[in-house]
Design a protein around this motif. Structure first.
Motif, short mmCIF file in Angstrom:
data_model
loop_
_atom_site.label_atom_id
_atom_site.label_comp_id
_atom_site.label_asym_id
_atom_site.label_seq_id
_atom_site.Cartn_x
_atom_site.Cartn_y
_atom_site.Cartn_z
N GLY A 140 9.27 25.18 34.73
CA GLY A 140 8.98 25.20 36.16
C GLY A 140 9.80 26.24 36.90
O GLY A 140 9.30 26.95 37.78
N ILE A 143 8.43 29.72 36.30
CA ILE A 143 7.23 29.98 37.10
C ILE A 143 7.60 30.35 38.52
O ILE A 143 7.08 31.34 39.08
N SER A 146 9.77 33.85 38.50
CA SER A 146 9.01 35.03 38.08
C SER A 146 7.86 35.32 39.04
O SER A 146 7.55 36.49 39.32
N THR A 147 7.24 34.28 39.59
CA THR A 147 6.19 34.50 40.59
C THR A 147 6.77 35.22 41.80
O THR A 147 6.21 36.23 42.28
N THR A 180 1.34 35.99 40.08
CA THR A 180 0.76 34.85 39.38
C THR A 180 0.42 35.19 37.93
O THR A 180 0.72 34.40 37.01
N ALA A 183 3.77 35.72 35.95
CA ALA A 183 4.48 34.43 35.81
C ALA A 183 3.77 33.54 34.81
O ALA A 183 4.42 32.85 34.00
N THR A 184 2.44 33.53 34.84
CA THR A 184 1.67 32.71 33.89
C THR A 184 1.89 33.17 32.46
O THR A 184 2.06 32.35 31.55
N ALA A 187 5.65 32.29 31.47
CA ALA A 187 5.83 30.85 31.31
C ALA A 187 5.08 30.33 30.09
O ALA A 187 5.58 29.43 29.38
N THR A 188 3.90 30.87 29.82
CA THR A 188 3.13 30.44 28.65
C THR A 188 3.84 30.81 27.35
O THR A 188 3.92 29.99 26.42
N ALA A 209 0.33 26.51 34.21
CA ALA A 209 1.19 27.58 34.72
C ALA A 209 0.53 28.32 35.87
O ALA A 209 1.18 28.65 36.87
N SER A 213 2.00 28.30 39.68
CA SER A 213 2.33 29.57 40.33
C SER A 213 1.67 29.66 41.70
O SER A 213 2.30 30.06 42.68
N VAL A 255 6.29 22.87 43.46
CA VAL A 255 6.08 23.02 42.02
C VAL A 255 6.58 21.82 41.23
O VAL A 255 5.88 21.31 40.33
#
Length: 265
Positions: A140, A143, A146-147, A180, A183-184, A187-188, A209, A213, A255
């Protein structure tokens, strides 16, 4: 910029060890953050921080933040349960509207109660996510951070189309979408490498994710709308160069509850 960097370094030196330690130290610190945040709402509304409504708003938000295991240690009596105490504090805020001949209006009381739920449950689920699963919690955080970082980078480099100029004039669609996507991806990769939750396959992780985001950006925009409504630049000045607690945790407040709701933590 120098002040901003120094503040960020000091905040990380304090915040990161508390996140790692968790438990009572983090609970106390998070409750303090929540109390400061509701104080910032009172400040934006130009309400006194030493008043009946302020005191009971502080108490209500702390009661909301405290983790579930705290309440399990208390006697099984409704007087000591979260809902009962929360209702009592909210009722007192409403009573103040009568006793002060509407110095505190019903609208004022309503905004404070909404603030208690918005801030209180946001930080409550922040603690719960940390307690449930450390790696999911870091997921979390990744996300959110980084977003925010890549939305800024993409917005500065490619931003041409304003996202919602009346709310946040500096944000762009290019920054939002770029933040987005990156970040996705980050995070993935983290979730797959560290197997944060075996019940989720890679497509479900990507979906979660992506939603988180977007939710984080809505949290940011909502806080921007709040500041614009009250005509202030920052929610507070406790963090030089960064503003207030609400300015720094606005995305987290959206989030972390969703992280728990989706069952990732």
């Amino acid at each position: 910029m120098k002040t901003r960097v120094i503040t960020a370094i000091i905040a990380l030196i304090i915040f990161v060890p508390l996140l790692i330690i968790g438990g009572i130290p983090l609970t106390i610190f998070t409750s303090l953050l929540g109390a400061i945040a509701i104080g910032e709402l009172l400040y934006m509304k130009k309400r006194l921080l030493v008043s009946f409504e302020a005191i009971f708003s502080f108490l209500a938000v702390i009661v909301t933040i405290l983790p579930n295991n705290f309440w399990l240690m208390l006697p099984a009596n409704n007087l000591f349960q979260r809902q009962s105490l929360l209702y009592f504090f909210i009722a007192v805020i409403l009573i103040v509207t009568v006793l002060t001949n509407n110095r505190l209006s019903f609208d004022d009381a309503g905004s404070l109660v909404l603030g208690v739920f918005y801030i209180g449950f946001g930080f409550h689920y922040f603690l719960q996510a940390r307690s449930d699963n450390w790696m999911s919690f870091v997921f979390g955080l990744i996300i959110v951070w980084s977003t925010d970082s890549f939305a800024y980078i993409f917005g500065r480099r490619f931003g041409k189309h304003k996202l919602i100029p009346k709310v946040s004039p500096n944000k762009t669609w290019e920054g939002s979408v770029g933040g987005t996507i990156i970040a996705t991806i980050i995070a993935t990769i983290f979730a797959v490498l560290f197997k944060i939750n075996p019940q989720f396959n890679v497509f479900q992780i990507i979906f979660v994710a992506l939603l988180l985001s977007i939710a984080g950006q809505f949290g940011d925009l909502i806080e921007s709308a709040l500041k614009r409504f009250y005509g202030v630049k920052d929610s507070g000045n406790i963090l030089p160069g960064h503003g207030g607690i609400l300015d720094r945790f606005d995305s987290m407040l959206f989030v972390m509850p969703l992280l728990v709701l989706f069952g990732v933590s």
